[in-house]
Design a protein around this motif. Structure first.
Motif, PDB file in Angstrom:
ATOM      1  N   LEU A  70       0.919  -1.473  -0.092  1.00 17.67           N
ATOM      2  CA  LEU A  70       0.209   0.073  -0.077  1.00 17.67           C
ATOM      3  C   LEU A  70       0.814   1.298   0.181  1.00 17.67           C
ATOM      4  O   LEU A  70       0.615   2.054  -0.703  1.00 17.67           O
ATOM      5  CB  LEU A  70      -0.846  -0.120   1.153  1.00 17.67           C
ATOM      6  CG  LEU A  70      -2.121  -1.054   1.158  1.00 17.67           C
ATOM      7  CD1 LEU A  70      -3.050  -1.048   2.494  1.00 17.67           C
ATOM      8  CD2 LEU A  70      -3.136  -0.927   0.046  1.00 17.67           C
ATOM      9  N   LEU A  71       2.078   1.146   0.598  1.00 19.41           N
ATOM     10  CA  LEU A  71       2.934   2.380   0.886  1.00 19.41           C
ATOM     11  C   LEU A  71       3.552   2.773  -0.466  1.00 19.41           C
ATOM     12  O   LEU A  71       3.629   3.541  -1.058  1.00 19.41           O
ATOM     13  CB  LEU A  71       4.055   1.963   1.644  1.00 19.41           C
ATOM     14  CG  LEU A  71       3.304   2.223   3.184  1.00 19.41           C
ATOM     15  CD1 LEU A  71       4.563   1.849   4.438  1.00 19.41           C
ATOM     16  CD2 LEU A  71       2.919   3.818   3.604  1.00 19.41           C
ATOM     17  N   PHE A  72       3.999   1.646  -1.121  1.00 18.15           N
ATOM     18  CA  PHE A  72       4.714   1.779  -2.782  1.00 18.15           C
ATOM     19  C   PHE A  72       3.382   2.166  -3.477  1.00 18.15           C
ATOM     20  O   PHE A  72       3.931   2.918  -4.372  1.00 18.15           O
ATOM     21  CB  PHE A  72       5.264   0.227  -3.063  1.00 18.15           C
ATOM     22  CG  PHE A  72       6.527   0.105  -2.775  1.00 18.15           C
ATOM     23  CD1 PHE A  72       7.422  -0.010  -3.821  1.00 18.15           C
ATOM     24  CD2 PHE A  72       6.887  -0.021  -1.390  1.00 18.15           C
ATOM     25  CE1 PHE A  72       8.852  -0.198  -3.561  1.00 18.15           C
ATOM     26  CE2 PHE A  72       8.320  -0.272  -1.096  1.00 18.15           C
ATOM     27  CZ  PHE A  72       9.220  -0.206  -2.284  1.00 18.15           C
ATOM     28  N   SER A  73       2.354   1.762  -3.440  1.00 20.33           N
ATOM     29  CA  SER A  73       1.232   2.247  -4.331  1.00 20.33           C
ATOM     30  C   SER A  73       0.872   3.828  -3.973  1.00 20.33           C
ATOM     31  O   SER A  73       0.877   4.572  -4.918  1.00 20.33           O
ATOM     32  CB  SER A  73      -0.182   1.575  -4.125  1.00 20.33           C
ATOM     33  OG  SER A  73       0.004   0.215  -4.225  1.00 20.33           O
ATOM     34  N   LEU A  74       0.892   4.071  -2.733  1.00 21.80           N
ATOM     35  CA  LEU A  74       0.772   5.718  -2.597  1.00 21.80           C
ATOM     36  C   LEU A  74       1.826   6.501  -3.073  1.00 21.80           C
ATOM     37  O   LEU A  74       1.632   7.412  -3.678  1.00 21.80           O
ATOM     38  CB  LEU A  74       0.549   5.934  -1.054  1.00 21.80           C
ATOM     39  CG  LEU A  74      -0.667   5.361  -0.423  1.00 21.80           C
ATOM     40  CD1 LEU A  74      -0.340   5.547   1.218  1.00 21.80           C
ATOM     41  CD2 LEU A  74      -1.829   5.897  -0.940  1.00 21.80           C
ATOM     42  N   VAL A  75       3.145   5.928  -2.968  1.00 23.33           N
ATOM     43  CA  VAL A  75       4.271   6.737  -3.597  1.00 23.33           C
ATOM     44  C   VAL A  75       4.086   6.666  -4.976  1.00 23.33           C
ATOM     45  O   VAL A  75       4.142   7.887  -5.715  1.00 23.33           O
ATOM     46  CB  VAL A  75       5.627   6.036  -3.326  1.00 23.33           C
ATOM     47  CG1 VAL A  75       6.720   6.819  -4.146  1.00 23.33           C
ATOM     48  CG2 VAL A  75       5.752   6.343  -1.604  1.00 23.33           C
ATOM     49  N   ALA A  76       3.761   5.565  -5.762  1.00 24.95           N
ATOM     50  CA  ALA A  76       3.565   5.589  -7.386  1.00 24.95           C
ATOM     51  C   ALA A  76       2.453   6.522  -7.625  1.00 24.95           C
ATOM     52  O   ALA A  76       2.620   7.009  -8.769  1.00 24.95           O
ATOM     53  CB  ALA A  76       3.295   4.252  -7.711  1.00 24.95           C
ATOM     54  N   ILE A  77       1.509   6.533  -6.990  1.00 27.61           N
ATOM     55  CA  ILE A  77       0.268   7.563  -7.250  1.00 27.61           C
ATOM     56  C   ILE A  77       0.700   8.895  -7.224  1.00 27.61           C
ATOM     57  O   ILE A  77       0.395   9.834  -7.914  1.00 27.61           O
ATOM     58  CB  ILE A  77      -1.032   7.109  -6.454  1.00 27.61           C
ATOM     59  CG1 ILE A  77      -1.384   5.692  -6.650  1.00 27.61           C
ATOM     60  CG2 ILE A  77      -2.007   8.299  -6.776  1.00 27.61           C
ATOM     61  CD1 ILE A  77      -2.397   5.194  -5.941  1.00 27.61           C
ATOM     62  N   ALA A  78       1.250   9.167  -6.200  1.00 27.31           N
ATOM     63  CA  ALA A  78       1.922  10.469  -5.852  1.00 27.31           C
ATOM     64  C   ALA A  78       2.890  11.223  -7.049  1.00 27.31           C
ATOM     65  O   ALA A  78       2.676  12.250  -7.198  1.00 27.31           O
ATOM     66  CB  ALA A  78       2.319  10.862  -4.601  1.00 27.31           C
ATOM     67  N   ARG A  79       3.661  10.159  -7.475  1.00 28.19           N
ATOM     68  CA  ARG A  79       4.590  10.558  -8.482  1.00 28.19           C
ATOM     69  C   ARG A  79       4.091  10.440  -9.823  1.00 28.19           C
ATOM     70  O   ARG A  79       4.742  10.942 -10.728  1.00 28.19           O
ATOM     71  CB  ARG A  79       5.699   9.424  -8.407  1.00 28.19           C
ATOM     72  CG  ARG A  79       6.840   9.634  -7.074  1.00 28.19           C
ATOM     73  CD  ARG A  79       7.615   8.646  -7.203  1.00 28.19           C
ATOM     74  NE  ARG A  79       8.542   8.581  -8.393  1.00 28.19           N
ATOM     75  CZ  ARG A  79       9.724   8.821  -8.437  1.00 28.19           C
ATOM     76  NH1 ARG A  79      10.598   8.840  -7.331  1.00 28.19           N
ATOM     77  NH2 ARG A  79      10.361   8.663  -9.637  1.00 28.19           N
ATOM     78  N   ALA A  80       2.803   9.931 -10.013  1.00 24.94           N
ATOM     79  CA  ALA A  80       2.160   9.714 -11.382  1.00 24.94           C
ATOM     80  C   ALA A  80       1.850  11.020 -12.064  1.00 24.94           C
ATOM     81  O   ALA A  80       1.796  11.917 -11.520  1.00 24.94           O
ATOM     82  CB  ALA A  80       0.889   8.901 -11.207  1.00 24.94           C
ATOM     83  N   LEU A  81       1.850  11.064 -13.392  1.00 20.11           N
ATOM     84  CA  LEU A  81       1.442  12.083 -14.217  1.00 20.11           C
ATOM     85  C   LEU A  81       0.153  12.580 -13.765  1.00 20.11           C
ATOM     86  O   LEU A  81      -0.804  11.640 -13.493  1.00 20.11           O
ATOM     87  CB  LEU A  81       1.649  12.042 -15.600  1.00 20.11           C
ATOM     88  CG  LEU A  81       3.062  11.573 -16.363  1.00 20.11           C
ATOM     89  CD1 LEU A  81       2.936  11.196 -17.691  1.00 20.11           C
ATOM     90  CD2 LEU A  81       3.710  12.827 -15.783  1.00 20.11           C
ATOM     91  N   LYS A  82      -0.190  13.955 -13.822  1.00 16.89           N
ATOM     92  CA  LYS A  82      -1.605  14.388 -13.521  1.00 16.89           C
ATOM     93  C   LYS A  82      -2.186  14.570 -14.918  1.00 16.89           C
ATOM     94  O   LYS A  82      -1.753  14.764 -15.846  1.00 16.89           O
ATOM     95  CB  LYS A  82      -1.429  15.826 -12.845  1.00 16.89           C
ATOM     96  CG  LYS A  82      -0.420  15.815 -11.435  1.00 16.89           C
ATOM     97  CD  LYS A  82      -0.967  14.639 -10.582  1.00 16.89           C
ATOM     98  CE  LYS A  82       0.047  14.743  -9.356  1.00 16.89           C
ATOM     99  NZ  LYS A  82       0.784  13.371  -9.094  1.00 16.89           N
ATOM    100  N   PRO A  83      -3.526  14.460 -14.691  1.00 13.23           N
ATOM    101  CA  PRO A  83      -4.442  14.147 -13.711  1.00 13.23           C
ATOM    102  C   PRO A  83      -4.472  12.545 -13.184  1.00 13.23           C
ATOM    103  O   PRO A  83      -4.236  11.675 -14.284  1.00 13.23           O
ATOM    104  CB  PRO A  83      -5.862  14.620 -14.257  1.00 13.23           C
ATOM    105  CG  PRO A  83      -5.685  14.254 -15.812  1.00 13.23           C
ATOM    106  CD  PRO A  83      -4.366  14.411 -16.124  1.00 13.23           C
ATOM    107  N   VAL A  84      -4.624  12.321 -12.029  1.00 11.82           N
ATOM    108  CA  VAL A  84      -4.803  11.033 -11.452  1.00 11.82           C
ATOM    109  C   VAL A  84      -6.039  10.695 -11.816  1.00 11.82           C
ATOM    110  O   VAL A  84      -7.023  11.169 -11.286  1.00 11.82           O
ATOM    111  CB  VAL A  84      -4.425  11.049  -9.970  1.00 11.82           C
ATOM    112  CG1 VAL A  84      -4.483   9.627  -9.542  1.00 11.82           C
ATOM    113  CG2 VAL A  84      -2.880  11.561  -9.876  1.00 11.82           C
TER     114      VAL A  84
END
Length: 172
Positions: free
Chosen positions: A22-36
């Motif tokens: 879950l932590l890795f997912s959150l980091v990956a989501i935060a680093r993803a191109l916008k819009p999410v």
């Protein structure tokens, strides 16, 4: 204090690897191109869930049952037996499929989640049986691992359903 924390983390490895995923997912989501998008969030969640909660977790289970079988058996409340190695090699198979599937197709992820889900849900039934008939309330039989034997497959099925739902919508 530190020893107790390390013991908790290693003894409750299914929880540990679920949280790390879950932590890795959150980091990956935060680093993803916008819009999410919702589809992207589900993609990150399922990728890292399969990697950590299946791949890494079942590799750890392989090591524990194959190399440290006596310790694993005692944690569950059972005597050591040759079945430890068999559980370990089954776990290694689930682990390999998890690593192969983590960043691949829906179908491969489906296989990576369904196989271990059948195993852990069956283990949960076995834990209940042991609690009722043998009064086995050892931490490895009736503790956190028991609950996560149910929760992790349900979470995996939820992620599969969401991934399928968003792939049908054609959302990027």
């Amino acid at each position: 204090m530190i020893e107790e924390i390390v013991r908790f983390i290693l003894s409750n490895f299914t929880l540990t690897f679920l949280v790390i995923g879950l932590l890795f997912s959150l980091v990956a989501i935060a680093r993803a191109l916008k819009p999410v998008t919702a589809a992207m969030v589900v993609e990150k969640l399922i990728s890292w869930h399969v990697f950590w909660a299946i791949g890494v977790c079942f590799f750890y289970n392989f090591v524990m049952h194959s190399i440290f079988g006596k310790t694993a058996a005692a944690f569950i409340g059972w005597p050591d037996s040759p079945f430890q190695f068999e559980v370990g090699t089954a776990s290694l198979g689930f682990s390999v499929v998890g690593f192969l599937a983590a960043f691949r197709s829906f179908d491969l992820r489906l296989a990576a989640i369904v196989g271990p889900a059948i195993f852990t849900l069956g283990a949960a039934v076995g834990h209940i049986y042991q609690m009722m008939t043998a009064h086995d309330f050892a931490p490895g039989n009736a503790g956190v691992i028991f609950y996560l034997d149910i929760l992790i497959p349900l979470f995996g099925f939820l992620l599969l359903w969401l991934a399928h739902r968003y792939s049908l919508k054609g959302e990027p």
